[in-house]
Design a protein around this motif. Structure first.
Motif, mmCIF file in Angstrom:
data_model
loop_
_atom_site.group_PDB
_atom_site.id
_atom_site.type_symbol
_atom_site.label_atom_id
_atom_site.label_comp_id
_atom_site.label_asym_id
_atom_site.label_seq_id
_atom_site.Cartn_x
_atom_site.Cartn_y
_atom_site.Cartn_z
ATOM 1 N N ALA A 446 110.630 61.399 49.828
ATOM 2 C CA ALA A 446 109.530 61.687 48.890
ATOM 3 C C ALA A 446 109.877 61.258 47.478
ATOM 4 C CB ALA A 446 109.192 63.181 48.926
ATOM 5 N N ASP A 450 106.195 56.857 47.238
ATOM 6 C CA ASP A 450 104.968 57.646 47.126
ATOM 7 C C ASP A 450 104.407 57.799 48.537
ATOM 8 O OD1 ASP A 450 102.543 58.782 46.687
ATOM 9 O OD2 ASP A 450 101.816 57.297 45.256
ATOM 10 N N MET A 451 104.546 59.005 49.117
ATOM 11 C CA MET A 451 104.196 59.208 50.516
ATOM 12 C C MET A 451 102.731 59.566 50.728
ATOM 13 S SD MET A 451 106.848 58.446 52.165
ATOM 14 C CE MET A 451 106.501 59.082 53.801
ATOM 15 N N ASP A 452 101.915 59.443 49.681
ATOM 16 C CA ASP A 452 100.480 59.652 49.854
ATOM 17 C C ASP A 452 99.940 58.537 50.755
ATOM 18 O OD1 ASP A 452 97.831 60.883 49.027
ATOM 19 O OD2 ASP A 452 97.556 58.795 48.424
ATOM 20 N N GLU A 453 99.219 58.916 51.807
ATOM 21 C CA GLU A 453 98.776 57.936 52.807
ATOM 22 C C GLU A 453 97.866 56.874 52.193
ATOM 23 O OE1 GLU A 453 96.452 57.802 57.087
ATOM 24 O OE2 GLU A 453 97.498 59.627 56.478
ATOM 25 N N ARG A 483 109.704 65.173 58.706
ATOM 26 C CA ARG A 483 109.023 64.190 59.550
ATOM 27 C C ARG A 483 107.605 64.649 59.876
ATOM 28 N NH1 ARG A 483 106.637 64.106 64.408
ATOM 29 N NH2 ARG A 483 108.254 65.508 65.188
ATOM 30 N N THR A 485 105.768 66.722 58.097
ATOM 31 C CA THR A 485 104.961 66.731 56.871
ATOM 32 C C THR A 485 104.350 65.360 56.602
ATOM 33 O OG1 THR A 485 106.349 68.473 55.903
ATOM 34 C CG2 THR A 485 104.990 67.156 54.381
ATOM 35 N N TYR A 486 105.128 64.320 56.815
ATOM 36 C CA TYR A 486 104.669 62.957 56.519
ATOM 37 C C TYR A 486 104.437 62.154 57.806
ATOM 38 C CZ TYR A 486 106.450 64.190 51.896
ATOM 39 O OH TYR A 486 106.695 64.814 50.703
ATOM 40 N N SER A 487 104.047 62.853 58.854
ATOM 41 C CA SER A 487 103.919 62.202 60.160
ATOM 42 C C SER A 487 103.024 60.969 60.115
ATOM 43 C CB SER A 487 103.380 63.204 61.182
ATOM 44 O OG SER A 487 103.189 62.581 62.428
ATOM 45 N N SER A 489 102.147 59.268 57.526
ATOM 46 C CA SER A 489 102.500 58.327 56.459
ATOM 47 C C SER A 489 103.643 57.405 56.851
ATOM 48 C CB SER A 489 102.881 59.088 55.185
ATOM 49 O OG SER A 489 101.810 59.893 54.731
ATOM 50 N N PHE A 490 104.534 57.865 57.744
ATOM 51 C CA PHE A 490 105.692 57.058 58.083
ATOM 52 C C PHE A 490 105.300 55.724 58.722
ATOM 53 C CE2 PHE A 490 108.501 60.922 57.907
ATOM 54 C CZ PHE A 490 109.378 60.392 56.975
#
Length: 523
Positions: A446, A450-453, A483, A485-487, A489-490
């Motif tokens: 994070a 920037d992990m915003d989709e 993982r 939380t950002y499923s 986004s990865f």
């Protein structure tokens, strides 16, 4: 039609490309369409198309069921109730002639018992051919057998003069090995052109010395009557058979349990043949004692390009370093391009057996290495180690470090987990790298991105000359919440960081919990 299509060689070459169902890596399976309907349509088009289309259709049938269906011995696949019913059939001469008519077109065949229902129609097929005086598939080049030992005596009618590759799976124990002996006896007598022999086995077999003899002796005797062998992959063979293989100039690849140090000394050290194993460039050994490995590295006579060691005992860092030193200083191993090191994965992690960069550093002198595969469970190599690897192995195409537990062992006092940006940097330093499997930490992701989709969707893919097409990362169990939380986004992140990787693959095969056996993956 065009005159070019009247030339059999041209027509056969065109038809050989109708094999869309053989594409690897296509997901989901619904996208893959079978070539069979197209080939059937071609066979029914005209006389000129019929023969080459039938050859392609029958070249590699899906098991033995096509034989039974074409002869009218079992119903079509859609009639599942009747198809699953087991009953005996006495074939007519007409049915046998139909089977023989298509049998001569077959080049590759897999005969195995169905795992999800009884052995019908395989049993029926074996019963029918067992009384045959000839060979049902005389042009067969490759045969794979996966049957209980009690059915192996029915296999010989499939063994013909043109057989080049034979694979057999021995999954159960036979007291006297009579049926196994029958198979190998016919193999040695009827298949003089055999080039590749592979014997697969269940893990519980070949561990008890009392159970080995019924299998090892038939294999070894058969091997000593095969003058054209190139590839031999068997659990174990006798000393005499190994000496025979050493004198065959055709042999290029061998795989079986490493003989004891005394036998190796006798075979390699006192060999009167100056060109012993002269063309072998790929060896794969199962080892029980590290002293045997020391003898092997000291006495192996020919140059190798690929070496695999599967250890039944836990890797000891000091002994592993001795091995790496031997590979570094001996001219025999200077041309190594692929090295695979595995250890038994049942051992518990221990801080006293951590493998560090110093342990494997002698391998850095092997500048031609293209594939490095080390699965030792207890490695602790950080980002600086990756930099050294990239500088030493300029031709690196595949790097796999500890599929089971990640490259950074949690048992280490100072675990050196690698971050995602450090993976990106390593990939950029290795322009030839195509596959990478390594451990990472997600704690900094994070902060690094920037992990915003929405932002990731808009992110321009990284401009890179990297050839990476396969990436698999392990992460610690206690980071699973990151993982999750950002499923979503990865997938976008890694598709932008590594543009050659198909985005549809990323969420399912990139990240997984290394401590959960059901999620273990293989490349």
């Amino acid at each position: 039609m065009h005159h070019a299509l009247l030339i059999p060689e041209i027509l056969s070459y065109i038809i050989s490309h109708i094999t869309v169902d053989e594409r690897c890596g296509i997901w989901p399976a619904d996208y893959v369409k079978s070539s069979a309907p197209t080939l059937v349509a071609l066979a029914l088009t005209c006389r000129a198309f019929s023969e080459p289309a039938l050859d392609a259709l029958w070249k590699d049938p899906e098991g033995v069921e096509p034989f039974m269906r074409c002869a009218g011995m079992i119903p079509a696949p859609q009639y599942t109730m009747q198809r699953d019913k087991e009953y005996f059939i006495v074939p007519t001469k007409t049915q046998l002639s139909i089977m023989a008519r298509y049998g001569h077109r077959v080049r590759s065949l897999n005969v195995s018992m169905e795992r999800w229902r009884p052995g019908y129609p395989t049993q029926l097929f074996l019963r029918i051919i067992s009384g045959s005086s000839g060979v049902l598939v005389p042009n067969l080049r490759s045969l794979e057998i996966d049957l209980p030992c009690k059915f192996l005596h029915m296999v010989p009618p499939l063994l013909g003069l043109r057989m080049q590759c034979f694979i057999i799976c021995i999954s159960d124990y036979e007291q006297d090995g009579e049926n196994v002996h029958t198979v190998f006896e016919h193999l040695s007598l009827n298949c003089p052109s055999l080039e590749s022999l592979t014997v697969l086995h269940s893990s519980h077999l070949f561990r008890n010395p009392d159970h080995n003899v019924p299998y090892i002796l038939p294999m070894s005797r058969a091997i000593q009557q095969m003058p054209k062998l190139r590839v031999v992959n068997v659990p174990a063979i006798t000393k005499d058979a190994l000496v025979y293989l050493g004198g065959l100039p055709s042999v290029t690849e061998i795989s079986f349990r490493l003989p004891t140090g005394s036998d190796l000394e006798d075979i390699l050290g006192s060999s009167r043949n100056p060109v012993f194993f002269e063309n072998v460039d790929n060896v794969e050994w199962e080892i029980e004692e590290w002293q045997d490995v020391e003898v092997f590295t000291r006495l192996w006579p020919s140059k190798l390009t690929s070496m695999t060691l599967r250890s039944e005992v836990k890797f000891d860092p000091s002994l592993l370093q001795v091995l790496c030193d031997s590979l570094h200083v001996r001219e025999t191993f200077r041309n190594l391009q692929r090295i695979y090191l595995f250890e038994n994965d049942t051992y518990q992690l221990s801080p006293s057996t951590i493998i560090t960069l110093d342990t494997i550093r002698p391998l850095f002198y092997l500048s031609q290495l293209r594939v490095v595969y080390i699965d030792a469970r207890t490695m602790n190599i950080g980002a600086n180690g990756l930099v050294e690897m990239a500088e030493a192995w300029k031709c690196l195409e595949m790097l796999i470090l500890n599929k089971m537990d990640g490259s950074m062992s949690g048992a280490a006092p100072m675990s050196q987990w690698i971050t995602v940006p450090e993976v990106v940097s390593f990939v950029e330093r290795c322009p030839s790298l195509k596959s990478l499997w390594i451990g990472v930490t997600l704690r900094t992701v994070a902060d690094d991105y920037d992990m915003d989709e929405a932002s990731l969707r808009a992110l321009v893919p990284r401009d890179s000359k990297s050839k990476l097409v396969s990436l698999k990362l392990n992460y610690p169990r206690n980071e699973d919440h990151i993982r999750k939380t950002y499923s979503s986004s990865f997938g976008w992140l890694f598709s932008k960081l590594f543009p050659r990787i198909n985005p549809s693959y990323v969420p399912w095969i990139l990240l997984f919990d290394t401590t959960e056996p059901s999620l273990q993956q293989t490349i």
